[in-house]
Design a protein around this motif. Structure first.
Motif, PDB file in Angstrom:
ATOM      1  N   TYR A 642       0.840  -1.195   0.000  1.00  0.00           N
ATOM      2  CA  TYR A 642       0.000   0.000   0.000  1.00  0.00           C
ATOM      3  C   TYR A 642       0.881   1.253   0.000  1.00  0.00           C
ATOM      4  N   ALA A 643       1.328   1.601  -1.170  1.00  0.00           N
ATOM      5  CA  ALA A 643       2.136   2.821  -1.315  1.00  0.00           C
ATOM      6  C   ALA A 643       1.365   4.047  -0.861  1.00  0.00           C
ATOM      7  N   ILE A 644       0.043   3.971  -0.881  1.00  0.00           N
ATOM      8  CA  ILE A 644      -0.794   5.121  -0.529  1.00  0.00           C
ATOM      9  C   ILE A 644      -0.972   5.256   0.977  1.00  0.00           C
ATOM     10  N   ASP A 645      -0.428   4.319   1.763  1.00  0.00           N
ATOM     11  CA  ASP A 645      -0.493   4.413   3.227  1.00  0.00           C
ATOM     12  C   ASP A 645       0.138   5.738   3.661  1.00  0.00           C
ATOM     13  N   LEU A 646      -0.642   6.553   4.365  1.00  0.00           N
ATOM     14  CA  LEU A 646      -0.195   7.903   4.693  1.00  0.00           C
ATOM     15  C   LEU A 646       1.008   7.937   5.623  1.00  0.00           C
ATOM     16  N   ASP A 647       1.108   6.988   6.545  1.00  0.00           N
ATOM     17  CA  ASP A 647       2.186   7.052   7.532  1.00  0.00           C
ATOM     18  C   ASP A 647       2.779   5.664   7.715  1.00  0.00           C
ATOM     19  N   VAL A 648       3.824   5.357   6.971  1.00  0.00           N
ATOM     20  CA  VAL A 648       4.432   4.036   7.104  1.00  0.00           C
ATOM     21  C   VAL A 648       5.342   3.949   8.320  1.00  0.00           C
ATOM     22  N   ASN A 649       5.621   5.073   8.975  1.00  0.00           N
ATOM     23  CA  ASN A 649       6.425   5.015  10.189  1.00  0.00           C
ATOM     24  C   ASN A 649       5.710   4.272  11.309  1.00  0.00           C
ATOM     25  N   ASN A 650       4.376   4.235  11.285  1.00  0.00           N
ATOM     26  CA  ASN A 650       3.654   3.499  12.323  1.00  0.00           C
ATOM     27  C   ASN A 650       3.324   2.070  11.887  1.00  0.00           C
ATOM     28  N   ASN A 651       3.923   1.624  10.787  1.00  0.00           N
ATOM     29  CA  ASN A 651       3.644   0.277  10.283  1.00  0.00           C
ATOM     30  C   ASN A 651       4.472  -0.798  10.985  1.00  0.00           C
ATOM     31  N   SER A 652       5.421  -0.407  11.795  1.00  0.00           N
ATOM     32  CA  SER A 652       6.244  -1.408  12.459  1.00  0.00           C
ATOM     33  C   SER A 652       6.555  -0.958  13.883  1.00  0.00           C
ATOM     34  N   LEU A 653       6.867  -1.949  14.713  1.00  0.00           N
ATOM     35  CA  LEU A 653       7.183  -1.665  16.107  1.00  0.00           C
ATOM     36  C   LEU A 653       8.095  -2.766  16.616  1.00  0.00           C
ATOM     37  N   THR A 654       9.180  -2.403  17.283  1.00  0.00           N
ATOM     38  CA  THR A 654      10.054  -3.379  17.913  1.00  0.00           C
ATOM     39  C   THR A 654       9.669  -3.534  19.377  1.00  0.00           C
ATOM     40  N   LEU A 655       9.958  -4.709  19.910  1.00  0.00           N
ATOM     41  CA  LEU A 655       9.617  -4.942  21.316  1.00  0.00           C
ATOM     42  C   LEU A 655      10.498  -4.106  22.228  1.00  0.00           C
ATOM     43  N   GLU A 656      11.779  -4.030  21.916  1.00  0.00           N
ATOM     44  CA  GLU A 656      12.721  -3.276  22.730  1.00  0.00           C
ATOM     45  C   GLU A 656      13.098  -1.982  22.022  1.00  0.00           C
ATOM     46  N   ARG A 657      13.257  -0.943  22.815  1.00  0.00           N
ATOM     47  CA  ARG A 657      13.677   0.343  22.259  1.00  0.00           C
ATOM     48  C   ARG A 657      15.106   0.231  21.741  1.00  0.00           C
ATOM     49  N   ARG A 658      15.344   0.762  20.535  1.00  0.00           N
ATOM     50  CA  ARG A 658      16.666   0.722  19.938  1.00  0.00           C
ATOM     51  C   ARG A 658      17.162   2.154  19.756  1.00  0.00           C
ATOM     52  N   GLU A 659      18.261   2.467  20.390  1.00  0.00           N
ATOM     53  CA  GLU A 659      18.734   3.842  20.383  1.00  0.00           C
ATOM     54  C   GLU A 659      19.744   4.135  19.284  1.00  0.00           C
TER      55      GLU A 659
END
Length: 684
Positions: A642-659
């Motif tokens: 879905y190239a038309i997805d407005l915000d692909v930054n919220n399409n993934s999530l890691t369990l642990e925070r990566r700095e």
């Protein structure tokens, strides 16, 4: 089918074109025709109250400035119809009614299906100072939308519209025999193939152009212009070469090789993928001083650029490819641009972007200073978290990209990016064209459906919907189909409907046929209805990802049967972490209105993957798993279908925070801030 025989002359002293035309209009419908309706486009530029002028956005300062100059100078455009006569010489002038840019001519007798109507019209067109699509600048004349031209008669009657600010054109195919007379010494180029020029005793020169299977005629005249020529006779054109002419001002000599090469590449790209360009000539009119904008006509188009364009800037190639593409989607297909502008502009934007990436590269290495300019100019000056530098405003938020982060990790180099004293392969340049279009669409995402007619768009959203959203929507459609199936569908669409007037339904039918052949059972109708015919947005998100170790239940467990004692689990041994099991909870959400099936991927630390297909109908869904390891990450739409997805930054999530990635982005922020502070200091 329309046949035109036109004689016209240009008078530079009065900036007028005087003409006479004989029009034969054949009724190819099943309805009887009682009148003829003709467009008088130049009247759109005749005053501030025209439908066209009313359509200029209040905040369009450039156009408002040009309009103010026209008002101050009195350099309006107009069309004066001098006479209208029937085939038998009968004077029809008195019965012809004009409503701004449309003239209705009652016919002496009805024209039945298969019959033809013939009229002769004499008129004068006063050219305005170059205004969007036509006019003069100095001694340069762009004579376009310049003659009374019939609208399109259909079974349901005339398809005729006022000339709106954001509408373009719709006309029947026909033949043109046009004799153009200009002062001797003027260069003339036009739609069609010219005969030998004839010098007249009064110091003028006449050139006759003939064209077939076209639906408009445009021409240019200029005593100062130069012409660079190239004949393309390779590939699809080995048996039918195409002569390309680049008409330009003397100061543009250096641009000729770039424009001619871009035109050659366009001919090859389209000829190999869709169908060979069907005409023997192609004229490129470079408007002086960047006036007028790019615009398409059969066998001729205009380009418009700043007076100085650095070599790294591929704008000249892109505008050439874009306007050439109109030779197909506007010229050969002849869709109704009043009612369905996206069938031309939107499809053309999609193909132009792909052609640019294929021919000229998605992202090219260049000098560091040029790369910094190209990247920074696109990312920095926009709305967001800003830092005031005194003479400029630095937008920090946009350095991370809009909706789709431009930064991609690569091995080696400074901060993970290849760099040397001479070049810098900046992250994100490879997605630049697509992301710029996506950002433009995102700003007006919910304003209107793509399929809105040209006059119905929310103010300021026409370009975002017709050009940019259509591009992103077609990219999505292409990814849903996979491979080059959308390109195959476009090829079938062109070859089936060339030299007709296809509609959106025709296009979608071809796409669905292509999908059915390659993927039986794939139903594209929900995607088409929601993305093209709806105004909702698509935005899927991974809302949360949690995991914990599975432990045996503790406490008193209810018995299985009545009369039995509860099971005592109050003193269980400590858990054995070596054989631990983990339960995982994943929640995904649909934040937009568009609901389509989407894939969900969960990747575990052990390397195991779980894939799900969510129908997207509800606003959220929970997934639970039990596995031997914790999850590493969850991704919705992992293949980026879905190239038309407005915000692909919220399409993934890691369990642990990566700095580490945040550190890298922070260092890049500091790098940019330092450079722009140096720039601000040097300018202050």
């Amino acid at each position: 089918m329309v046949s035109y025989s036109i004689q016209a002359s240009l008078d530079p002293a009065t900036r007028t074109v005087s003409g006479r035309e004989s029009i034969v209009y054949r009724n190819d419908t099943r309805s009887t025709m009682s009148d003829l309706k003709l467009h008088l486009y130049p009247n759109a530029f005749s005053n501030t109250a025209s439908t066209y002028m009313h359509g200029i956005a209040w905040d369009d300062r450039l156009t408002q400035g040009r309009l103010e100059r026209m008002r101050d100078e009195g350099s309006w455009g107009s069309m004066k119809v001098l006479s209208v006569k029937g085939a038998d010489g009968a004077d029809l002038t008195g019965g012809a009614a004009i409503d701004e840019t449309v003239m209705t001519v009652p016919l002496p007798s009805p024209v039945r299906p298969g019959e033809s109507a013939r009229i002769e019209v004499a008129w004068e067109t006063r050219l305005p100072r170059t205004f969007h699509r036509m006019g003069y600048w100095g001694q340069h004349y762009d004579v376009m939308q310049w003659f009374p031209k019939p609208a399109v008669f259909t079974d349901a009657g005339w398809k005729v519209y006022p000339f709106y600010r954001y509408s373009e054109f719709f006309a029947d195919f026909g033949t043109f025999d046009v004799a153009l007379t200009v002062p001797r010494g003027y260069l003339v180029e036009a739609t069609g193939v010219p005969d030998a020029a004839r010098d007249n005793p009064d110091g003028t020169r006449t050139v006759t152009y003939r064209a077939a299977d076209v639906h408009d005629f445009a021409w240019i005249a200029d005593p100062n212009a130069l012409v660079a020529r190239e004949v393309v006779a390779e590939g699809p054109y080995s048996a039918a070469p195409v002569e390309v002419l680049y008409v330009h001002q003397p100061y543009r000599r250096g641009m000729a090789p770039r424009i001619l090469e871009a035109a050659r590449q366009g001919l090859l790209y389209y000829g190999q993928r869709f169908m060979p360009y069907p005409y023997p000539r192609l004229v490129i009119d470079d408007l002086p001083m960047g006036l007028g904008g790019g615009m398409e006509y059969p066998m001729l188009f205009t380009v418009s650029m700043a007076w100085f364009v650095p070599r790294l800037d591929t704008a000249p190639e892109e505008v050439t490819l874009h306007e050439f593409g109109h030779q197909y989607w506007y010229g050969i297909m002849a869709t109704n641009e009043f009612e369905e502008p996206w069938l031309d502009e939107g499809i053309n934007s999609y193909v132009t972007r792909r052609a640019m990436d294929r021919v000229f590269g998605a992202g090219r290495r260049g000098r560091t200073v040029n790369a910094l300019f190209a990247y920074g100019a696109a990312r920095v000056l926009a709305d967001g978290v800003q830092a005031n530098l005194g003479c400029a405003t630095l937008d920090l938020a946009q350095l991370l990209g809009f909706h789709d982060t431009p930064f991609r990790p690569v091995e080696g180099g400074l901060l993970g990016y290849p760099v040397s004293p001479f070049d810098l392969n900046l992250p994100g340049l490879t997605d630049g064209r697509f992301l710029y279009g996506k950002q433009a669409y995102a700003d007006s995402a919910r304003d209107d459906p793509i399929t809105t007619p040209s006059w119905g768009f929310h103010p300021g959203s026409y370009s975002a919907m017709v050009y940019d959203k259509t591009d992103v929507a077609l990219e999505t459609l292409g990814r849903l189909l996979g491979g080059d199936l959308l390109e195959q569908a476009l090829r079938a669409y062109v070859r089936r409907y060339r030299f007709t007037h296809p509609t959106a339904q025709d296009f979608f039918s071809v796409v669905q046929e292509t999908a059915a052949q390659a993927h039986p059972g794939l139903d594209l109708r929900p995607a088409i209805e929601q993305i093209f015919r709806g105004s909702g947005t698509l935005d899927y998100a991974v809302a949360s990802l949690r995991s914990r170790e599975v432990i045996e239940p503790q406490g008193y467990l209810p018995p299985a049967r009545a009369g039995e004692a509860p099971l005592d689990r109050t003193a269980l041994p400590a858990p054995d972490h070596r054989a631990a099991r983990y339960e995982t909870e994943l929640i995904v959400r649909r934040l937009g209105e568009v609901a389509l099936p989407v894939e969900v991927l969960v990747r575990f630390e052990s390397g195991e993957e779980r894939r799900e297909t969510w129908d997207g109908r509800s606003t959220w869904k929970r997934y639970t798993y039990e596995a031997s390891s914790k999850p590493e990450a969850a991704i919705i739409d992992p293949e980026r279908i879905y190239a038309i997805d407005l915000d692909v930054n919220n399409n993934s999530l890691t369990l642990e925070r990566r700095e580490a990635p945040l550190l890298r982005l922070g260092l890049i922020w500091l790098f940019w801030i330092q450079n722009y502070l140096h720039l601000a200091a040097s300018l202050s």
